[in-house]
Scaffold this motif. Structure first.
Motif, PDB file in Angstrom:
ATOM      1  N   ILE A  89      -1.652 -30.752  50.824  1.00  0.00           N
ATOM      2  CA  ILE A  89      -2.804 -31.583  50.153  1.00  0.00           C
ATOM      3  C   ILE A  89      -3.956 -31.764  51.378  1.00  0.00           C
ATOM      4  N   LYS A  91      -7.599 -34.274  51.560  1.00  0.00           N
ATOM      5  CA  LYS A  91      -8.175 -35.186  50.866  1.00  0.00           C
ATOM      6  C   LYS A  91      -9.759 -35.873  52.324  1.00  0.00           C
ATOM      7  N   ASN A  93     -11.485 -38.839  53.827  1.00  0.00           N
ATOM      8  CA  ASN A  93     -11.761 -40.313  53.855  1.00  0.00           C
ATOM      9  C   ASN A  93     -12.617 -40.703  53.477  1.00  0.00           C
ATOM     10  N   ASN A  95     -15.432 -42.269  50.766  1.00  0.00           N
ATOM     11  CA  ASN A  95     -15.770 -41.673  49.045  1.00  0.00           C
ATOM     12  C   ASN A  95     -17.042 -41.145  48.941  1.00  0.00           C
ATOM     13  N   LEU A  98     -19.251 -37.504  43.164  1.00  0.00           N
ATOM     14  CA  LEU A  98     -18.433 -36.061  42.880  1.00  0.00           C
ATOM     15  C   LEU A  98     -19.379 -34.948  43.071  1.00  0.00           C
ATOM     16  N   ASP A 139      -9.697 -30.148  42.919  1.00  0.00           N
ATOM     17  CA  ASP A 139      -9.614 -31.214  42.633  1.00  0.00           C
ATOM     18  C   ASP A 139     -10.699 -31.654  42.174  1.00  0.00           C
ATOM     19  N   THR A 141     -11.911 -34.512  40.614  1.00  0.00           N
ATOM     20  CA  THR A 141     -11.958 -35.472  40.048  1.00  0.00           C
ATOM     21  C   THR A 141     -10.781 -36.172  40.447  1.00  0.00           C
ATOM     22  N   ASN A 142     -10.351 -36.104  41.589  1.00  0.00           N
ATOM     23  CA  ASN A 142      -9.935 -36.496  42.587  1.00  0.00           C
ATOM     24  C   ASN A 142     -10.702 -36.499  44.360  1.00  0.00           C
ATOM     25  N   ARG A 143     -10.938 -35.303  43.874  1.00  0.00           N
ATOM     26  CA  ARG A 143     -11.916 -34.830  45.620  1.00  0.00           C
ATOM     27  C   ARG A 143     -10.883 -34.293  46.289  1.00  0.00           C
ATOM     28  N   THR A 144      -9.990 -33.102  45.692  1.00  0.00           N
ATOM     29  CA  THR A 144      -8.638 -33.743  46.711  1.00  0.00           C
ATOM     30  C   THR A 144      -8.895 -31.650  47.029  1.00  0.00           C
ATOM     31  N   SER A 146      -5.682 -28.280  46.612  1.00  0.00           N
ATOM     32  CA  SER A 146      -4.426 -28.024  47.414  1.00  0.00           C
ATOM     33  C   SER A 146      -4.439 -26.450  47.996  1.00  0.00           C
TER      34      SER A 146
END
Length: 181
Positions: A89, A91, A93, A95, A98, A139, A141-144, A146
């Motif tokens: 996964i 992500k 770092n 912010n 969306l 994803d 929503t979580n900004r990831t 996979s």
């Protein structure tokens, strides 16, 4: 701590080779010191100060990429290896809103689901080969993003005008990489 459940053996045999050339082998957890060493070993072009680049055949990029994500702290990305080493996964770092995350994913062709990534995970300033991965879930929503581990039984790479045929074989063994905080 990172635990990898499977071990893959990648056998490299050369076609059109001189009789003195011997095949090379790469194993899961085989260590490389520099991204440049990885790129040279597999005929990939990885731009300077980047950890991602494509393998090149006849001057054109292929759908196989070399990716060197970092497990070490202090990088702009958080990469988490889960599901017994079968899921990675990613992500960023920062912010991102969306809409900024969506724009980033849509503009970046490296998130194409057809790209197979040959992954070398950086742990304690060393790169460990952990297998081949493809985009599985984005994803928003979580900004990831996979990535799931995939089987890549064979592929060919041309390095310095020689074709290298890479065959991937798998055997089960448990290996643990200790990660220092």
């Amino acid at each position: 701590m990172v635990t990898l459940i499977s071990k893959k053996k990648v056998t490299v045999s050369k076609t059109k080779m001189v009789a003195t050339t011997t095949p090379a082998t790469i194993h899961i957890n085989q260590v490389f010191r520099l991204i440049r060493d990885i790129a040279n070993a597999f005929g990939a072009y990885i731009p300077p100060r980047k950890g991602f680049g494509f393998m090149v055949r006849n001057g054109l990029k292929t759908n196989i990429a070399v990716w060197c994500p970092s497990y070490d702290a202090g990088t702009p990305w958080t990469n988490i290896l889960t599901n017994g080493g079968k899921t990675l996964i990613e992500k960023k770092n920062t912010n991102l809103s969306l809409s900024d995350f969506q724009k980033h994913i849509q503009k970046d062709p490296n998130y194409d689901v057809n790209i197979k990534r040959m992954v070398f995970l950086k742990v304690n300033k060393k790169f460990y080969f952990i297998g081949f991965f493809q985009v599985d879930v984005i994803d928003f929503t979580n900004r990831t993003v996979s990535f799931k581990k995939v089987d890549v039984p064979a592929f060919s790479v041309t390095i310095k005008k020689k074709t290298v045929h890479v065959t991937v074989e798998e055997e089960t063994i448990e290996t643990t990489l200790l990660v220092q905080p």
